[in-house]
Design an enzyme around this catalytic site. Structure first.
Site, PDB file in Angstrom:
ATOM      1  N   TYR A  33       0.847  -1.189   0.000  1.00 59.03           N
ATOM      2  CA  TYR A  33       0.000   0.000   0.000  1.00 59.03           C
ATOM      3  C   TYR A  33       0.887   1.245   0.000  1.00 59.03           C
ATOM      4  CZ  TYR A  33      -3.918  -3.054   1.276  1.00 59.03           C
ATOM      5  OH  TYR A  33      -4.886  -4.026   1.292  1.00 59.03           O
ATOM      6  N   HIS A 183     -12.268   3.671   5.443  1.00 58.48           N
ATOM      7  CA  HIS A 183     -11.049   2.893   5.180  1.00 58.48           C
ATOM      8  C   HIS A 183     -10.620   2.044   6.373  1.00 58.48           C
ATOM      9  CE1 HIS A 183     -10.199   5.432   1.544  1.00 58.48           C
ATOM     10  NE2 HIS A 183      -9.835   4.259   1.121  1.00 58.48           N
ATOM     11  N   ARG A 213      -5.647   6.294  -9.860  1.00 53.92           N
ATOM     12  CA  ARG A 213      -4.844   5.238  -9.239  1.00 53.92           C
ATOM     13  C   ARG A 213      -5.483   3.897  -9.561  1.00 53.92           C
ATOM     14  NH1 ARG A 213      -6.995   3.052  -4.326  1.00 53.92           N
ATOM     15  NH2 ARG A 213      -4.933   2.282  -3.748  1.00 53.92           N
ATOM     16  N   ASN A 215      -6.432   0.096  -8.173  1.00 52.12           N
ATOM     17  CA  ASN A 215      -6.546  -0.824  -7.057  1.00 52.12           C
ATOM     18  C   ASN A 215      -6.775  -2.206  -7.669  1.00 52.12           C
ATOM     19  OD1 ASN A 215      -6.516  -1.488  -4.358  1.00 52.12           O
ATOM     20  ND2 ASN A 215      -8.750  -1.434  -4.210  1.00 52.12           N
ATOM     21  N   GLU A 255      -9.286  -1.930 -10.676  1.00 51.77           N
ATOM     22  CA  GLU A 255     -10.143  -0.740 -10.665  1.00 51.77           C
ATOM     23  C   GLU A 255      -9.312   0.476 -11.044  1.00 51.77           C
ATOM     24  OE1 GLU A 255     -13.122  -2.117  -7.042  1.00 51.77           O
ATOM     25  OE2 GLU A 255     -11.835  -0.379  -6.750  1.00 51.77           O
ATOM     26  N   TYR A 306      -7.078  -9.966   3.566  1.00 54.08           N
ATOM     27  CA  TYR A 306      -8.038  -8.868   3.396  1.00 54.08           C
ATOM     28  C   TYR A 306      -8.711  -8.938   2.025  1.00 54.08           C
ATOM     29  CZ  TYR A 306      -9.904  -4.244   2.452  1.00 54.08           C
ATOM     30  OH  TYR A 306     -10.737  -3.225   2.084  1.00 54.08           O
ATOM     31  N   LYS A 307      -7.918  -9.231   0.997  1.00 56.42           N
ATOM     32  CA  LYS A 307      -8.461  -9.274  -0.356  1.00 56.42           C
ATOM     33  C   LYS A 307      -9.260 -10.560  -0.608  1.00 56.42           C
ATOM     34  CE  LYS A 307      -4.770  -6.366  -2.391  1.00 56.42           C
ATOM     35  NZ  LYS A 307      -5.440  -5.327  -3.187  1.00 56.42           N
TER      36      LYS A 307
END
Ligand code: HEM
Length: 328
Positions: A33, A183, A213, A215, A255, A306-307
């Protein structure tokens, strides 16, 4: 009225294979990140791709069948919604003049979508003249999800959004939250202080200087609508995955997120254009296949967790490894 506005035949979007247009997100063999926002040179929010018709059909179906999952707003976002509608309508007709056209007589608007052969008439600023709210209306003509963030008291708040293709987050749950609040589920992002740094950067964004950006995450089967509220429908796919099915089932999901300061409301438009590519297609480019293997091998467990792919990450790396060693 010009000829272009009267045309009634639908126009076609040229076919381009996904491998020739996919926004592969990795610049290095490792991913962490960071504030990876960069200046958006085109300055444009919308991208029309060959998936347009299929994605618009899906969006409208979701908005009909699951309206509260796919659209939420506060009434105080209404002026900003009109601002977004006008911004995007003007962009569509200037960037894609053969797909969209527009006629204005005072506040009376005629908007033509030639891709869908649709003609919309309404009075700008009059909510009653549209079948749905302005943000919802314009979102039904573009592939992007559209989130409006209001800026006040030195913070950013999720004030409205059409979100049909969420990567496992909920606009119904997040509406009204501040930037740090929505977040908060992201591991390490808040605790490291990065979330606050990014928020301060966003608060200072200027009109005419948009950012973009990427993601990314992984999705099983080409499912764009991964709502947490429907997890029971798509979450069980991981139990169907076998080594033989990795190429077909596993998709890298990227994304393209764009951030645009709105001059009238002083809020931010956050748009999300989502693309999927199967592993079978991704390996057509050996530099992608090799880099993605390295990124996954190097990825910290908390991110895979998390993903949502920690249980099958090894199946993907095994697949990529066997492809990459065979093609060397
Ligand atoms: C201002 C517009 C933005 C909005 C509305 C937004 C919203 C969100 C939401 C709702 C999530 C999912 C959180 C959850 O699990 O519930 C998320 C994830 C995330 N956001 Fe943002 N975000 C924005 C901008 C940014 C920017 C500029 C960055 C730059 C670093 C960023 C970094 C991240 C990261 C790293 C994740 C975790 C993604 C993952 O690992 O899959 N966000 N964002």
């Amino acid at each position: 009225m010009s000829d272009s506005t009267e045309r009634s035949i639908t126009v076609k979007i040229p076919h381009v294979p996904v491998v020739d247009r996919f926004p592969f997100p990795f610049q290095e063999d490792s991913y962490r990140y960071s504030n990876n926002a960069r200046a958006l040179r085109s300055g444009k929010v919308i991208q029309i791709t060959p998936d347009y018709h299929e994605e618009i059909r899906k969006k409208r179906k979701l908005l009909l069948e699951k309206p509260n999952l796919a659209y939420q707003s506060f009434s105080h976002s209404m002026e900003a919604q009109w601002e977004i509608l006008e911004l995007l309508m003007n962009e569509l007709v200037s960037v894609y003049p053969s797909y969209f056209s527009l006629q204005k007589r005072g506040d009376h608007i005629l908007f033509y979508n030639h891709l869908l052969d649709e003609k919309e008439t309404f009075t700008f600023g009059d909510k009653e003249s549209l079948a749905c709210e302005p943000l919802d209306f314009i979102g039904r003509h573009v592939q992007e999800d559209l989130i409006y963030l209001g800026q006040r008291d030195g913070d950013l708040y999720m004030d409205a959004g059409q979100l049909c293709f969420p990567a496992n987050w909920s606009i119904a749950f997040d509406l009204g939250m501040s930037y740090l609040e929505f977040h908060s589920p992201v591991p390490h992002f808040s605790e490291s202080g990065l979330a606050a740094k990014v928020r301060n950067f966003l608060l200072q964004m200027e009109v005419g200087k948009p950012f973009t950006r990427y993601n990314w995450t992984i999705t099983l089967d080409p499912i764009l609508e991964t709502f947490p509220e429907t997890y029971d429908e798509w979450g069980k796919k991981k139990y169907e995955l076998t080594p033989e099915k990795v190429g077909e089932m596993v998709h890298l999901r990227v994304e393209d997120q764009r951030l645009t300061r709105l001059p009238l409301s002083n809020g931010i438009l956050f748009s999300i254009h989502t693309d999927l590519i199967s592993m079978k297609d991704l390996i057509k480019k050996s530099e992608w296949s090799e880099r993605f293997e390295k990124v996954l091998v190097d990825l910290p467990d908390y991110m895979a967790e998390y993903k949502g792919f920690s249980t099958y990450k090894e199946q993907i790396t095994n697949y990529l490894k066997s492809v990459n060693t065979t093609t060397k």
